[in-house]
Design an enzyme around this catalytic site. Structure first.
Site, short mmCIF file in Angstrom:
data_model
loop_
_atom_site.label_atom_id
_atom_site.label_comp_id
_atom_site.label_asym_id
_atom_site.label_seq_id
_atom_site.Cartn_x
_atom_site.Cartn_y
_atom_site.Cartn_z
N PRO A 10 1.23 -0.54 0.49
CG PRO A 10 0.02 -0.89 1.93
CD PRO A 10 0.70 -2.10 0.93
NE ARG A 18 4.23 5.76 1.48
CZ ARG A 18 4.07 5.14 2.04
NH1 ARG A 18 4.66 4.15 1.16
NH2 ARG A 18 3.82 4.90 3.66
CE1 TYR A 23 8.48 5.28 3.25
CE2 TYR A 23 7.22 6.90 2.92
CZ TYR A 23 7.63 5.44 3.47
OH TYR A 23 6.98 5.05 4.79
CB ALA A 77 1.49 0.46 6.65
CD GLU A 98 10.75 -7.25 5.99
OE1 GLU A 98 10.87 -8.23 6.20
OE2 GLU A 98 10.21 -6.30 6.57
CG HIS A 100 10.88 -2.17 4.96
ND1 HIS A 100 10.49 -1.99 4.92
CD2 HIS A 100 11.24 -3.00 5.24
CE1 HIS A 100 9.13 -2.94 4.83
NE2 HIS A 100 10.11 -3.87 5.60
NE ARG A 107 9.85 5.92 8.10
CZ ARG A 107 8.95 5.73 7.77
NH1 ARG A 107 9.77 4.81 6.64
NH2 ARG A 107 7.73 6.45 7.90
NE ARG A 111 6.88 3.78 10.34
CZ ARG A 111 5.88 4.78 8.91
NH1 ARG A 111 5.94 3.62 8.38
NH2 ARG A 111 5.17 5.20 9.40
#
Ligand code: DQA
Length: 145
Positions: A10, A18, A23, A77, A98, A100, A107, A111
């Site tokens: 998402p 964003r 990011y 998220a 995974e 990110h 953060r 998270r």
């Protein structure tokens, strides 16, 4: 040829616009291009998908069976909330890395926990778009061992 599903969760469709301070300014299309070029160098195929919906992500993970040999996932998220995504990866038992963009451990504390991490080979977090490239390299290295 090894085929990898690259799955984005998402809000990642909004990359570039964003929270650029967190990011960066790179768009998801640019990340897909970077991964396609890296895949060419590694002599593998990537298939890049994004969904804002938990069920859509789960369906995509189920559909890897017989089609893809590895999964590179930024669950956004849902990383921090979704037992269902974790169970989907465990159910199809696909080697998973995974990734990110941000360093999730520097953060907010909500998270810091990942439901995906225990069912992944490993995690790369904090290198912006490079997290994806590094993640793909690590996944292919694992698959070719
Ligand atoms: C993210 C980190 C998550 O905490 C966040 O919800 C995202 C993006 C990242 O790539 O840094 O949507 O997965």
């Amino acid at each position: 040829m090894i085929s990898v599903l690259v799955l984005n969760g998402p809000n990642l469709n909004l990359l570039g616009k964003r929270e650029p301070g967190v990011y960066g300014s790179v768009t998801l299309d640019e990340i897909d291009l970077l991964l396609t070029s890296e895949a060419n160098s590694l002599d593998v195929k990537v298939c890049c998908q994004q969904s804002n919906h938990e069920g859509g992500l789960i369906d995509a993970i189920h559909a890897t069976v017989g089609t893809h040999q590895g999964l590179l996932i930024n669950a956004g998220a849902y990383t921090h909330t979704s037992v269902a995504l974790r169970d989907a990866i465990a159910a199809v038992n696909i080697p998973t890395v995974e990734v990110h963009l941000s360093n999730i451990y520097s953060r907010e504390t909500f998270r810091h926990y990942s439901y995906i991490a225990p069912v992944a080979i490993g995690q790369i977090s904090g290198f912006g778009a490079e997290s994806y490239r590094l993640g793909l390299q690590a996944l292919i290295h694992h698959l070719r061992r």
